[in-house]
Design an enzyme around this catalytic site. Structure first.
Site, PDB file in Angstrom:
ATOM      1  N   GLU A  26      33.235  42.593 -74.079  1.00  0.00           N
ATOM      2  CA  GLU A  26      33.886  41.399 -74.637  1.00  0.00           C
ATOM      3  C   GLU A  26      35.378  41.632 -74.843  1.00  0.00           C
ATOM      4  OE1 GLU A  26      31.777  39.776 -78.001  1.00  0.00           O
ATOM      5  OE2 GLU A  26      29.957  39.439 -76.829  1.00  0.00           O
TER       6      GLU A  26
ATOM      7  N   GLU B  23      24.072  40.481 -72.678  1.00  0.00           N
ATOM      8  CA  GLU B  23      23.750  40.014 -74.034  1.00  0.00           C
ATOM      9  C   GLU B  23      23.240  38.589 -73.933  1.00  0.00           C
ATOM     10  OE1 GLU B  23      26.517  40.629 -77.250  1.00  0.00           O
ATOM     11  OE2 GLU B  23      27.260  42.518 -76.390  1.00  0.00           O
TER      12      GLU B  23
END
Length: 496
Positions: free
Chosen positions: A175, A306
């Protein structure tokens, strides 16, 4: 009761469903590692080298293919050398992302690799780009995977491991658009090329490097990464800097600041959740379409490392620990996701549910010595026959198809069909129109409960669990099943 038909051509095979679509994720977050996987060697809970054996046994029953570690957001503040050597000499750090708690680094590289060996799972290590260095990640790869003699090899041997491990999967940051550095796509893409260059193949350990990719529908981020390795409409094979790129997508029933309760929800909340879960099809299609322009041969993988439901934490628990209960609603989110993953098997190489133990949409909940298998766990178990199987296309026709989900595969002569009736209140009659073959002596199981809010807990661990399903009958064309409301059903049998 609605009537629908699923047409399945048993003799027309599609892409292989990689077992890695059933991957898992373990972050240093809440009680996932400490109290979940790791109890320490002095714990009264049965363990091997500090690793909790009841958790290992439960996950082995899923044929767990891989485990992603150490994060997540934690990965970009984790410095791996703090987690090797004698445990009593390892420095303490502060886990600033998750609860601001002190981390003693007792669970580090050697412990993680031992866990993967006990699980029979491939390790997926996520490196630190946000606060780390190229050298730090390069040395981690060397420490784990190089034979012979070098500074990192000598360090590994000094810590008790003579032979290198095999570690294929490496994440280049996490991220980077957010907790991994708040970077621009262009800057992150440059770093992906740089880090990938120095994450080297040692011997016959060939790395699968995964660049930190997009959140949700940020297709521009994906395009920026693909531009680093190919050009618009190129016929040439993309440059081999990284072999995959990630995307993250979580299912919420409401806005981020008010996600709702994991157990206290109504039918409208449920349908909003299912609609959000099915949106992953559009998300994967969008990223795949961008990638197809730059990589028409589909040599670069999309990695959804995820995914899962995200609710408000359980009352009375640390808000930074992300502990939530797991109901039948969560199980149906999982079953729907897997049908979509199978559809995208040509491009989607890996998926990792967040997370494995005690965090978000977990497989397992622990409370002291007690261990509970969640409804989501059972979906993974019922679906494990799809791992490395050949996908079969399912054509749906009939009524209220937006309340139905299905997929099918064949492996070693055995067909597995997964069916979800997403209607909260009504049963559904489903005709399986099987063409190009038939299934002999089918065996069916069902996962459902009296209420969508039902879940498992210590003392009531079987409230939501698979049971034999016999409401099916053979016809000249295949099978007819009557699926209970809010249910997940699998049908398995040999090709005849």
């Amino acid at each position: 009761m609605s009537d629908s038909t699923a047409v399945i051509n048993l003799d027309i095979e599609g892409p292989t469903i990689s077992r890695h679509l059933y991957g898992h994720f373990a972050e240093h977050l809440g009680r996932c590692i400490y109290g979940g996987f790791w109890v320490g060697e002095d714990s009264p809970t049965p363990n091997e080298g500090g690793i909790r054996l009841d958790v290992v046994e439960a996950l082995r029953a899923l044929n767990i293919p891989n485990l992603r570690w150490p994060g997540g957001c934690f990965a970009d503040e984790y410095h791996w050398k703090d987690g090797i050597g004698p445990r009593e000499q390892r420095p303490t750090m502060v886990n600033t992302h998750w609860g601001d708690v002190e981390e003693n680094n007792h669970f580090g590289t050697h412990e993680f690799m031992a866990l993967c060996e006990l699980l029979g799972a491939e390790p997926y290590i996520n490196g630190n780009v946000g606060s780390g260095t190229v050298q730090e990640m390069s040395e981690w790869v060397e420490y784990l995977t190089r034979a012979g003699d070098s500074p990192m090899v000598r360090l590994r041997k000094a810590n008790g491991r003579q032979e290198p491990w095999r570690v294929k999967f490496w994440g280049i940051g996490n991220e980077t658009w957010g907790c991994g550095g708040n970077m621009r796509a262009e800057y992150s893409a440059d770093l992906a090329r740089q880090y990938a260059t120095y994450c080297r193949d040692h011997g016959d350990n060939k790395l699968y490097r995964i660049a930190s990719g997009a959140s949700d529908a940020d297709y521009k981020w994906t395009e920026t990464l693909m531009q680093q390795i190919s050009c618009f409409g190129c016929e040439a094979t993309p440059k081999n800097y990284f072999q995959g790129l990630s995307v993250h997508y979580y299912t919420l029933a409401g806005p981020w600041e008010a996600k709702g309760s994991a157990t206290d929800f109504d039918t409208d909340d449920y349908y909003r959740t299912i609609a959000a879960a099915r949106n992953i099809d559009r998300i994967l299609t969008g990223h795949s379409t961008v990638m197809d322009v730059y990589d028409p041969g589909r040599t670069v993988g999309l990695v959804l490392d995820e995914w899962g439901t995200w609710w408000d934490v359980e009352p009375g628990t640390n808000p930074g620990f992300l502990f939530q209960q797991n109901t039948l609603r969560d199980a149906l989110v999982a079953s729907t996701h897997f049908d979509i993953f199978h559809k995208h098997a040509a491009r989607l190489h890996m998926a990792n549910i967040a997370q494995t133990v005690n965090v978000l949409q977990a497989m397992i909940l622990t409370d002291g010595d007690a261990l509970v298998l969640t409804p989501t766990y059972h979906v993974f178990e019922m679906n494990k026959g799809h791992q490395d199987a050949t996908s079969l296309t399912v054509h749906l026709k009939g009524e209220q198809l937006d309340l139905f989900s299905a997929s099918a595969s064949v492996k070693d002569g055995t067909v597995l069909i997964s069916l979800s009736n997403l209607d909260a209140e009504e049963p559904a009659r489903m005709t399986l129109d099987l063409r190009g073959g038939r299934i002999g002596d089918p065996v069916a199981r069902v996962l459902t409960a009296g209420r969508l809010q039902d879940h498992n807990a210590p003392g009531t661990a079987e409230t939501v669990a698979p049971r034999p399903f016999d409401d099916l009958k053979a016809t000249d064309r295949g099978l007819v099943l009557t699926l209970p409301p809010h249910s997940f059903v699998t049908v398995e049998g040999r090709l005849a």
